[in-house]
Write a protein that holds these residues in place. Structure first.
Motif, PDB file in Angstrom:
ATOM      1  N   LEU A 191      37.802   6.712  31.263  1.00 31.30           N
ATOM      2  CA  LEU A 191      37.981   7.878  30.398  1.00 31.30           C
ATOM      3  C   LEU A 191      38.831   8.941  31.081  1.00 31.30           C
ATOM      4  N   MET A 192      38.549   9.203  32.341  1.00 29.46           N
ATOM      5  CA  MET A 192      39.320  10.197  33.077  1.00 29.46           C
ATOM      6  C   MET A 192      40.772   9.762  33.242  1.00 29.46           C
ATOM      7  N   LEU A 193      40.995   8.479  33.538  1.00 30.66           N
ATOM      8  CA  LEU A 193      42.362   7.990  33.708  1.00 30.66           C
ATOM      9  C   LEU A 193      43.155   8.120  32.410  1.00 30.66           C
ATOM     10  N   LEU A 194      42.551   7.744  31.297  1.00 27.26           N
ATOM     11  CA  LEU A 194      43.248   7.801  30.015  1.00 27.26           C
ATOM     12  C   LEU A 194      43.491   9.229  29.550  1.00 27.26           C
ATOM     13  N   SER A 195      42.659  10.170  30.008  1.00 30.63           N
ATOM     14  CA  SER A 195      42.844  11.557  29.593  1.00 30.63           C
ATOM     15  C   SER A 195      44.112  12.169  30.177  1.00 30.63           C
TER      16      SER A 195
ATOM     17  N   TYR B 251      49.131   0.909  28.598  1.00 31.75           N
ATOM     18  CA  TYR B 251      48.180   0.627  29.690  1.00 31.75           C
ATOM     19  C   TYR B 251      46.776   1.023  29.212  1.00 31.75           C
ATOM     20  N   PRO B 252      46.082   0.137  28.482  1.00 35.26           N
ATOM     21  CA  PRO B 252      44.791   0.493  27.854  1.00 35.26           C
ATOM     22  C   PRO B 252      43.708   0.937  28.821  1.00 35.26           C
ATOM     23  N   LEU B 253      43.777   0.509  30.091  1.00 35.24           N
ATOM     24  CA  LEU B 253      42.770   0.902  31.071  1.00 35.24           C
ATOM     25  C   LEU B 253      43.182   2.141  31.870  1.00 35.24           C
ATOM     26  N   GLY B 254      44.380   2.633  31.637  1.00 28.05           N
ATOM     27  CA  GLY B 254      44.818   3.847  32.318  1.00 28.05           C
ATOM     28  C   GLY B 254      45.506   3.634  33.630  1.00 28.05           C
TER      29      GLY B 254
END
Length: 277
Positions: free
Chosen positions: A27-31, A41-44
């Motif tokens: 969640l933090m990576l995608l934010s 990059y779905p996982l960030g």
């Protein structure tokens, strides 16, 4: 051999911790990723680093409120809910331990039934009541409602603690001239901080993330809480995933911080409970 057994005993806890933390890391990576990079990059793990998502989440999308407003409303809801919940749950759970055993059993069964009633069944009745009393889009009224709805959990959790509270302490207080209420506030409550904080966190987590009632009772964007307001980031034809991830990340920070500050009280409460038993 003992070391192997010790490691094996800790493995489920480590596994549970990893399962809990990994989604938060994603969640933090995608934010911090743009809309294009989120799909690429779905996982960030990849893409450019950007803070624009947090700016949009805080200020809100065009024509709507942002987290600066939603956090304020959520704080109002949480404070009102905790005041109502603990204000009624503390004396209710303690003084229920003084009831005759048969009456106490009936008392607890009533609240036990309250824990299994799905919130979705209450949406329409609550909306009718709120609409009739002109309380829609009122965070204070919603906080009171949340406090009442979570009261069964508070009663059952604190009752299990108070039932083993040493009666010698309250008897000594009565010998010194204190009445039931005085001994409760001056003796029982100060020694029950741990369980109070524990059940308070349970109630806070519920109120902080509840959206089924909020989405119906908070119709104006200026009155919405964080989980309800974040739903407004979705459009009919386009969804801003970056601001949604950023909003979810910001929304989880207060709960994590509160837990890190108060977790010692929870541990202390568990230890006290062991002594009382």
């Amino acid at each position: 051999m003992k070391k192997v057994q010790a490691v094996a005993a800790q493995f489920p806890l480590v596994l549970w911790t990893v399962i809990t933390i990994v989604p938060f890391v994603f969640l933090m990576l995608l934010s911090f990723r743009s809309q294009k990079d989120i799909f690429a990059y779905p996982l960030g793990f990849g893409g450019d680093f950007t803070l624009e998502n947090f700016v949009v989440a805080w200020n809100g999308p065009s024509g709507g409120a942002g987290l600066s407003v939603y956090f304020t409303n959520t704080l109002v809801v949480a404070v009102c809910g905790l005041v109502v919940n603990l204000g009624a749950g503390l004396p209710g759970s303690y003084f229920s331990t003084l009831l005759p055993e048969r009456v106490r059993g009936i008392f607890l069964k009533v609240f036990l039934v309250g824990t299994i009633v799905p919130i979705v069944l209450l949406v329409v009745p609550y909306f009718q009541i709120f609409d009739m009393l002109y309380l829609t889009s009122n965070p204070v009224a919603l906080g009171v409602t949340y406090g009442v709805l979570s009261l069964p959990t508070t009663i059952l959790v604190l009752h299990s603690f108070f039932i083993d509270f040493p009666s010698e302490l309250t008897e000594a207080a009565s010998i010194d001239g204190l009445g039931r209420w005085s001994s409760f506030w001056r003796i029982v409550v100060p020694l029950s901080i741990g369980p109070m904080v524990g059940v308070g966190l349970l109630v806070l987590v519920f109120m902080w993330g509840e959206a089924q009632l909020g989405i119906v009772l908070l119709q104006e964007s200026s009155s919405q809480t964080v989980p309800v307001g974040l739903l407004g980031f979705r459009g009919m034809f386009y969804t801003s995933l970056g601001p949604i991830f950023a909003g979810l990340a910001l929304a989880s920070v207060p709960i994590v911080v509160v837990y890190l500050i108060l977790h010692r009280h929870i541990t202390k409460g568990i230890a006290l409970g062991g002594v009382f038993r």
